[in-house]
Scaffold this motif. Structure first.
Motif, PDB file in Angstrom:
ATOM      1  N   GLU A   9       0.733  -1.301   0.156  1.00  0.00           N
ATOM      2  CA  GLU A   9      -0.048   0.069  -0.056  1.00  0.00           C
ATOM      3  C   GLU A   9       0.711   1.256   0.083  1.00  0.00           C
ATOM      4  N   ASP A  10       2.243   1.133   0.032  1.00  0.00           N
ATOM      5  CA  ASP A  10       2.857   2.248  -0.006  1.00  0.00           C
ATOM      6  C   ASP A  10       3.969   2.246  -1.070  1.00  0.00           C
ATOM      7  N   SER A  11       4.578   3.463  -1.361  1.00  0.00           N
ATOM      8  CA  SER A  11       5.669   3.750  -2.307  1.00  0.00           C
ATOM      9  C   SER A  11       6.367   4.708  -1.871  1.00  0.00           C
ATOM     10  N   ARG A  12       7.775   4.807  -2.395  1.00  0.00           N
ATOM     11  CA  ARG A  12       8.718   5.924  -2.449  1.00  0.00           C
ATOM     12  C   ARG A  12       9.067   6.508  -3.581  1.00  0.00           C
ATOM     13  N   VAL A  13       8.994   7.761  -3.762  1.00  0.00           N
ATOM     14  CA  VAL A  13       9.292   8.693  -4.830  1.00  0.00           C
ATOM     15  C   VAL A  13      10.773   8.747  -4.778  1.00  0.00           C
ATOM     16  N   VAL A  14      11.255   8.298  -6.012  1.00  0.00           N
ATOM     17  CA  VAL A  14      12.616   8.213  -6.435  1.00  0.00           C
ATOM     18  C   VAL A  14      13.104   9.308  -7.158  1.00  0.00           C
ATOM     19  N   ASP A  15      12.367   9.697  -8.305  1.00  0.00           N
ATOM     20  CA  ASP A  15      12.442  11.005  -9.198  1.00  0.00           C
ATOM     21  C   ASP A  15      11.150  11.455  -9.650  1.00  0.00           C
ATOM     22  N   SER A  16      11.271  12.718  -9.821  1.00  0.00           N
ATOM     23  CA  SER A  16      10.163  13.450 -10.417  1.00  0.00           C
ATOM     24  C   SER A  16      10.406  14.328 -11.437  1.00  0.00           C
TER      25      SER A  16
END
Length: 152
Positions: A9-16
């Motif tokens: 249910e979760d994720s981490r943003v690595v690049d935008s």
């Protein structure tokens, strides 16, 4: 954001990154559970409210199909129509509203169409400016001639 692989249910943003057209954001994410990476694309939704009161997502293809009728028999390419639809979408999004009236989309189409083809503009304007007689056409043509003379 759920991981598409393990449904964590979760994720981490690595690049935008902002997309080329500046309308959406591309995010590279990593799942803390399975460590796999995936991409999401985020964009602000824009809805068009029709005369009936129904709401639907803004569609460039609908702008193109509406303008294509006015451009029938005119020297206008599909690429030019696509660029016109992009300009209309940009103008509508600049208003900063999540919902816009379909009539306002038509009005936002007028200026880019005027720059593209004057005959197509008059055809399209006759609907969106509610021309009711030949006098309305004559007045619009006189305005276009006056603008042309002012630019010359």
């Amino acid at each position: 954001m759920h991981c598409p692989f393990c449904r964590h249910e979760d994720s981490r943003v690595v690049d935008s990154r902002t997309s080329d057209d500046g309308v959406s954001i591309r995010r590279r994410r990593q799942c803390p559970n399975c460590s796999r990476r995936f991409t999401t694309v985020e964009s602000a939704s824009l809805s068009v409210v029709k005369r009936s009161g129904a709401s639907e997502p803004f569609s460039r293809s609908k702008v193109v199909s509406g303008v294509r009728k006015a451009c029938q028999g005119r020297p206008v390419t599909d690429d030019q129509l696509a660029m016109l639809a992009q300009r209309v979408e940009d103008a509508v999004r600049q208003k900063g509203q999540a919902e816009i009236d379909s009539h306002d989309v038509g009005l936002a189409t007028l200026q880019p169409l005027k720059e593209l083809d004057l005959v197509a503009y008059l055809r399209f304007a006759s609907v969106y400016r509610s021309f009711e007689s030949l006098d309305d056409f004559e007045k619009a043509i006189a305005e276009l001639r006056a603008e042309g003379e002012a630019e010359a």
